[in-house]
Design an enzyme around this catalytic site. Structure first.
Site, PDB file in Angstrom:
ATOM      1  N   CYS A  12       1.928  32.782   5.721  1.00 59.34           N
ATOM      2  CA  CYS A  12       2.983  32.437   4.755  1.00 59.34           C
ATOM      3  C   CYS A  12       2.465  32.817   3.371  1.00 59.34           C
ATOM      4  O   CYS A  12       1.469  33.547   3.272  1.00 59.34           O
ATOM      5  CB  CYS A  12       3.375  30.965   4.863  1.00 59.34           C
ATOM      6  SG  CYS A  12       2.043  29.809   4.497  1.00 59.34           S
ATOM      7  N   ASN A  15      -0.486  29.649   2.383  1.00 60.63           N
ATOM      8  CA  ASN A  15      -1.333  29.147   3.482  1.00 60.63           C
ATOM      9  C   ASN A  15      -1.727  27.685   3.256  1.00 60.63           C
ATOM     10  O   ASN A  15      -2.825  27.259   3.589  1.00 60.63           O
ATOM     11  CB  ASN A  15      -2.588  30.033   3.681  1.00 60.63           C
ATOM     12  CG  ASN A  15      -3.365  29.746   4.965  1.00 60.63           C
ATOM     13  OD1 ASN A  15      -4.583  29.859   4.996  1.00 60.63           O
ATOM     14  ND2 ASN A  15      -2.685  29.357   6.025  1.00 60.63           N
ATOM     15  N   CYS A  17       1.240  25.266   3.454  1.00 65.32           N
ATOM     16  CA  CYS A  17       2.353  24.491   4.025  1.00 65.32           C
ATOM     17  C   CYS A  17       2.754  25.023   5.403  1.00 65.32           C
ATOM     18  O   CYS A  17       2.431  24.414   6.436  1.00 65.32           O
ATOM     19  CB  CYS A  17       3.570  24.491   3.098  1.00 65.32           C
ATOM     20  SG  CYS A  17       3.295  23.626   1.535  1.00 65.32           S
ATOM     21  N   ARG A  18       3.437  26.158   5.423  1.00 61.91           N
ATOM     22  CA  ARG A  18       4.066  26.582   6.674  1.00 61.91           C
ATOM     23  C   ARG A  18       3.100  27.148   7.701  1.00 61.91           C
ATOM     24  O   ARG A  18       3.131  26.753   8.883  1.00 61.91           O
ATOM     25  CB  ARG A  18       5.171  27.614   6.370  1.00 61.91           C
ATOM     26  CG  ARG A  18       6.334  27.008   5.600  1.00 61.91           C
ATOM     27  CD  ARG A  18       7.224  28.086   5.012  1.00 61.91           C
ATOM     28  NE  ARG A  18       6.554  28.815   3.951  1.00 61.91           N
ATOM     29  CZ  ARG A  18       7.024  29.895   3.350  1.00 61.91           C
ATOM     30  NH1 ARG A  18       8.199  30.375   3.736  1.00 61.91           N
ATOM     31  NH2 ARG A  18       6.360  30.482   2.381  1.00 61.91           N
ATOM     32  N   SER A  19       2.238  28.087   7.285  1.00 61.11           N
ATOM     33  CA  SER A  19       1.358  28.688   8.303  1.00 61.11           C
ATOM     34  C   SER A  19       0.278  27.731   8.817  1.00 61.11           C
ATOM     35  O   SER A  19      -0.046  27.792  10.015  1.00 61.11           O
ATOM     36  CB  SER A  19       0.783  30.037   7.843  1.00 61.11           C
ATOM     37  OG  SER A  19       0.023  29.934   6.681  1.00 61.11           O
ATOM     38  N   ASP A 129      10.498  28.016   2.510  1.00 64.64           N
ATOM     39  CA  ASP A 129       9.375  27.493   1.727  1.00 64.64           C
ATOM     40  C   ASP A 129       9.695  26.062   1.268  1.00 64.64           C
ATOM     41  O   ASP A 129      10.667  25.863   0.538  1.00 64.64           O
ATOM     42  CB  ASP A 129       9.213  28.439   0.527  1.00 64.64           C
ATOM     43  CG  ASP A 129       8.083  28.041  -0.398  1.00 64.64           C
ATOM     44  OD1 ASP A 129       7.523  26.947  -0.226  1.00 64.64           O
ATOM     45  OD2 ASP A 129       7.775  28.843  -1.300  1.00 64.64           O
TER      46      ASP A 129
HETATM   47  P1  4NP Z   1       3.499  28.035   1.914  1.00 62.60           P
HETATM   48  O1  4NP Z   1       4.137  27.231   0.678  1.00 62.60           O
HETATM   49  O2  4NP Z   1       3.711  29.502   1.613  1.00 62.60           O
HETATM   50  O3  4NP Z   1       4.292  27.558   3.073  1.00 62.60           O
HETATM   51  O4  4NP Z   1       2.030  27.642   1.959  1.00 62.60           O
HETATM   52  C1  4NP Z   1       3.843  27.479  -0.656  1.00 62.60           C
HETATM   53  C2  4NP Z   1       2.677  27.016  -1.191  1.00 62.60           C
HETATM   54  C3  4NP Z   1       2.390  27.226  -2.522  1.00 62.60           C
HETATM   55  C4  4NP Z   1       3.289  27.902  -3.316  1.00 62.60           C
HETATM   56  C5  4NP Z   1       4.467  28.376  -2.768  1.00 62.60           C
HETATM   57  C6  4NP Z   1       4.738  28.177  -1.430  1.00 62.60           C
HETATM   58  N1  4NP Z   1       3.008  28.080  -4.703  1.00 62.60           N
HETATM   59  O5  4NP Z   1       3.889  28.613  -5.407  1.00 62.60           O
HETATM   60  O6  4NP Z   1       1.936  27.709  -5.168  1.00 62.60           O
END
Ligand code: 4NP
Length: 159
Positions: A12, A15, A17-19, A129
């Protein structure tokens, strides 16, 4: 002779939240099914912004309520990943685009999908997200991943 492991990388943006959730839920599922020995799994971010961090505390809390312990530390996607892994599975179309842009070979590009490609009629056509939203976003991430994982395992094991 031991069987070659099926190598899966979940990807994702951050790295955190989702992955990491996909990694944790997938691991839990294959352990439950007695298939853990058949797989090597990891997760990575297209961005290095959160490198070294544990999964987001909100994501970990929602996952823990469903019995998943998210242990991974954020790390960026690496060039070698495109050669090492058999399946590189993003969470949304932005991940897919980035992965395809970075794929060094046609063969590597052929390993790329997004999670919801694997299951029929998922609740959403990508894993949104959750970072800037409320708790329902984190629950949706887990709902989508839990729904898709058995299809991944089924299709990967059957080849
Ligand atoms: P992820 O979520 O891609 O599922 O880990 C996010 C984590 C951090 C951010 C965006 C999405 N950020 O903008 O910092």
């Amino acid at each position: 002779m031991s069987q070659e492991k099926i190598k899966v990388l979940f990807v994702c943006l951050g790295n955190i939240c989702r992955s990491p959730s996909a990694e944790g839920v997938f691991l839990h599922y294959i352990e439950h099914e007695g298939l853990a020995e058949r797989f090597e799994i990891d997760s990575a971010g297209t961005s290095a912004h959160h490198e070294g961090e544990r999964a987001d505390s909100r994501m970990r809390a929602h996952a823990a309520r469903r019995g998943y312990d998210l242990l991974s530390l954020s790390r960026p996607l690496r060039y070698e990943d495109f050669f090492h892994y058999d399946y590189i599975i993003g969470m949304d179309e932005a991940n897919r685009r980035t992965l395809l842009e970075r794929a060094p070979t046609e063969e590597a590009a052929g390993k790329i999908s997004i999670l919801t490609d694997w299951a029929p009629n998922p609740l959403r056509d990508h894993v949104p997200d959750p970072y800037y939203g409320g708790s329902e976003g984190f629950e949706l991430v887990l709902d989508l991943i839990e729904y898709c994982c058995p299809y991944l395992v089924g299709k990967m094991i059957k080849g």
